[in-house]
Each structure stands twice: as C-alpha cells, then as structure tokens.
Motif scaffolding. Structure first.
Motif, PDB file in Angstrom:
ATOM      1  N   MET A 200     -10.947  16.520  12.067  1.00 36.22           N
ATOM      2  CA  MET A 200     -12.404  16.658  12.120  1.00 36.22           C
ATOM      3  C   MET A 200     -12.793  18.124  11.985  1.00 36.22           C
ATOM      4  N   PRO A 201     -14.004  18.408  11.511  1.00 40.17           N
ATOM      5  CA  PRO A 201     -14.465  19.789  11.450  1.00 40.17           C
ATOM      6  C   PRO A 201     -14.529  20.407  12.849  1.00 40.17           C
ATOM      7  N   HIS A 202     -14.147  21.668  12.952  1.00 40.55           N
ATOM      8  CA  HIS A 202     -14.211  22.318  14.256  1.00 40.55           C
ATOM      9  C   HIS A 202     -14.093  23.826  14.106  1.00 40.55           C
ATOM     10  N   TRP A 203     -14.598  24.524  15.118  1.00 39.61           N
ATOM     11  CA  TRP A 203     -14.419  25.957  15.254  1.00 39.61           C
ATOM     12  C   TRP A 203     -13.157  26.243  16.056  1.00 39.61           C
ATOM     13  N   GLY A 204     -12.428  27.288  15.648  1.00 42.24           N
ATOM     14  CA  GLY A 204     -11.284  27.779  16.405  1.00 42.24           C
ATOM     15  C   GLY A 204     -11.462  29.260  16.684  1.00 42.24           C
ATOM     16  N   PHE A 205     -10.881  29.731  17.782  1.00 41.22           N
ATOM     17  CA  PHE A 205     -11.080  31.109  18.212  1.00 41.22           C
ATOM     18  C   PHE A 205      -9.735  31.764  18.504  1.00 41.22           C
ATOM     19  N   TYR A 206      -9.594  33.011  18.060  1.00 41.74           N
ATOM     20  CA  TYR A 206      -8.351  33.759  18.179  1.00 41.74           C
ATOM     21  C   TYR A 206      -8.508  34.839  19.251  1.00 41.74           C
ATOM     22  N   PHE A 207      -7.760  34.709  20.339  1.00 39.34           N
ATOM     23  CA  PHE A 207      -7.780  35.696  21.406  1.00 39.34           C
ATOM     24  C   PHE A 207      -6.771  36.800  21.085  1.00 39.34           C
ATOM     25  N   GLY A 224       2.937  25.731  26.860  1.00 39.24           N
ATOM     26  CA  GLY A 224       2.151  25.520  25.655  1.00 39.24           C
ATOM     27  C   GLY A 224       3.027  25.160  24.467  1.00 39.24           C
ATOM     28  N   GLN A 225       2.397  24.870  23.364  1.00 34.57           N
ATOM     29  CA  GLN A 225       3.100  24.473  22.143  1.00 34.57           C
ATOM     30  C   GLN A 225       2.561  25.270  20.963  1.00 34.57           C
ATOM     31  N   VAL A 226       3.439  25.946  20.237  1.00 39.20           N
ATOM     32  CA  VAL A 226       3.049  26.677  19.038  1.00 39.20           C
ATOM     33  C   VAL A 226       3.060  25.711  17.861  1.00 39.20           C
ATOM     34  N   LEU A 227       1.922  25.556  17.205  1.00 41.85           N
ATOM     35  CA  LEU A 227       1.792  24.632  16.079  1.00 41.85           C
ATOM     36  C   LEU A 227       2.061  25.304  14.742  1.00 41.85           C
ATOM     37  N   ASN A 228       1.708  26.591  14.641  1.00 48.35           N
ATOM     38  CA  ASN A 228       1.825  27.292  13.367  1.00 48.35           C
ATOM     39  C   ASN A 228       2.007  28.773  13.634  1.00 48.35           C
ATOM     40  N   ILE A 240      -0.956  33.104  15.594  1.00 44.89           N
ATOM     41  CA  ILE A 240      -0.386  31.780  15.823  1.00 44.89           C
ATOM     42  C   ILE A 240      -1.528  30.818  16.129  1.00 44.89           C
ATOM     43  N   GLN A 241      -1.272  29.541  15.901  1.00 42.83           N
ATOM     44  CA  GLN A 241      -2.154  28.452  16.324  1.00 42.83           C
ATOM     45  C   GLN A 241      -1.364  27.589  17.295  1.00 42.83           C
ATOM     46  N   ALA A 242      -1.989  27.176  18.388  1.00 42.87           N
ATOM     47  CA  ALA A 242      -1.224  26.585  19.483  1.00 42.87           C
ATOM     48  C   ALA A 242      -2.053  25.567  20.260  1.00 42.87           C
ATOM     49  N   ASN A 251      -5.895  29.856  19.607  1.00 41.62           N
ATOM     50  CA  ASN A 251      -5.183  30.713  18.672  1.00 41.62           C
ATOM     51  C   ASN A 251      -5.041  32.104  19.266  1.00 41.62           C
ATOM     52  N   LEU A 252      -4.042  32.824  18.803  1.00 43.98           N
ATOM     53  CA  LEU A 252      -3.839  34.208  19.216  1.00 43.98           C
ATOM     54  C   LEU A 252      -3.721  35.080  17.982  1.00 43.98           C
TER      55      LEU A 252
END
Length: 260
Positions: A200-207, A224-228, A240-242, A251-252
């Motif tokens: 689905m469409p969504h916003w993601g944020f990178y700390f 946690g789990q690292v996805l990418n 990374i995306q997690a 995200n970081l």
C-alpha cells in the motif's frame, strides 16, 4: 510564502515500553514522558530539549480495525481546519477531523489521493514555531520517502498543498523515476510510484545515526529485522530499511564516512 515541512513524527505501537527501549538503543534516544499525557505519551530525542519524535500505545479502535504498528509524520500548517478541508477538496481523505491537544496544538489525520496517510499539525504558538533541525542532524529524521500510488500525481498534490518543489528526478530503471523534492530549497525527501511488492502507499522516515554498520548490529541485537541494506545512495550516505520488534517499519540513514 514558506513551504510547509514535516514537523513531527509519531509511533503507534503495541508495546510502548519495549518500543522506547528498542529505539533508545538503536537510535540513541532518551525518553521523557509528556506531562499530562493520557494515555501515556513519550517524547524521544537526543537530549531533554531536543525532541525528535513521540510514541504512544495504539488505541484499541485502531487495533480492532486491523491497523498495524506504524510511524506517521505530521506536516505543519497555520490553519489545520482550512488545510484539512483543502486536502479533502483535492481528492484526499480525512480519517480524523481536527481536534485539540491542550497546550500543544490542533491536529488532524488525512491521506493523499493515493491513500498514503499523514497528519496535519497546527502548533499552539504559531508566532514562534520551533526551529527545524539541521539536515542529517543526529537522532532526527534525515530523509522522508513516499511510496505513492502514482508518483507524478502525488508530487502534484504535495506541491499544490504544501509548496514543495522538484529538485531533480533520478532514473531507477525498471523501478521508474525517483523524484527528490525540496522544501524551501532544501532537498528533504523523495517519492516514487510504489513497486508491486509494496502492499500500500505509505510514507517512510529515515532516522539519522552516526554509522550504519554499527546501527545494523544494534537493530539485530535488540530484536529488530533488517529488510534491505546496508546500501549506499547517491551522495554517499548509507541506509537500511527495517522492522522494529512490534512490526513497525522504520529506516536509518548515516552520513558519508569521513575521508581519511
């Protein structure tokens, strides 16, 4: 007229104490309870006066509706009632009409025409809004990213509603175009049409963290789990995306390594 930036980020989670501990370890935040918060609301940041985000337990009505733990960003505005009406008129959806948070401000929850949810926030004291952190400041959001139902349509919506501008387009090959947008001339995030595997469409944020590999180790060590990733992006930053232990995506980002 100045553009409207994201001004706040909020986690709704299934286990508040566990989330506070996880992000404290991973991002380096300290926790400060918001006085008078009912239900409890936790302010997170790199110092007692430098808050970057808030956290709260997800309300039962959202859990019952099948909403999963998630981060949400709030875009600042001078008149939340008028801007909420503008979003509706432009084809967006209003999920919660404006309401007041005593001594804080007035907010609403909306989505863009493609369905990506975000909040609107009108601070109580609009004459002196708090200064935004510097780009890539440690512990703050260094990048904002929209996986849109239609990237071009989404950009037009945010440009019209909030005054954002196009900085440049990046050709991602089969994944399409990644558009970097600027807020008041500062590159602030990117948006693109979501790939089919994104549900689905969504916003993601990178700390922002100081160094990405150590951050990856902290994510894994604390459940946690690292996805990418880790992955280098144009300009030399690493991302990374997690998922956190409660299932919220986050995200970081780390700045380019120092030369030498």
């Amino acid at each position: 007229m100045p553009a409207n930036p994201f001004v706040w980020y909020e986690l709704m989670t299934g286990d508040l104490d566990a989330a506070v501990a996880f992000y404290g370890n991973v991002v380096g935040w300290t926790a400060q309870p918001f006085e008078g918060g009912d239900p409890p609301y936790i302010l997170m940041g790199v110092g007692p006066r430098e808050h970057a985000a808030g956290m709260m337990t997800m309300p039962d009505e959202l859990k019952s509706a099948g909403v999963r733990p998630h981060w949400m960003g709030y875009i600042g505005c001078r008149d939340v009632d008028a801007k909420t009406a503008d979003v509706r008129q432009a084809g967006g959806k209003v999920h919660r009409e404006p309401w007041d948070i005593p001594n804080v401000g007035r907010i609403s929850v909306v989505s863009d025409p493609g369905g990506a949810v975000f909040g609107l926030f009108q601070p109580k004291e609009m004459d002196e809004p708090p200064p935004l952190p510097a780009p890539m400041a440690r512990g703050h959001v260094g990048w904002r990213e929209l996986y849109a139902a239609d990237g071009e349509q989404a950009f037009r919506f945010y440009a019209d509603q909030f005054g954002w501008t196009k900085e440049r387009d990046m050709d991602m090959g089969p994944m399409g175009v990644y558009r970097i947008f600027a807020i008041d001339g500062v590159g602030s995030g990117g948006m693109m049409t979501k790939p089919p595997q994104v549900p689905m469409p969504h916003w993601g944020f990178y700390f922002t963290v100081p160094e990405i590999n150590a951050a990856v180790d902290r994510v894994k060590a604390h459940g946690g789990q690292v996805l990418n990733g880790p992955m280098e992006v144009p300009g030399g930053a690493w991302i990374i995306q997690a998922l956190d232990p409660q299932g919220a995506g986050f995200n970081l980002v780390a700045p380019p390594p120092a030369a030498g």
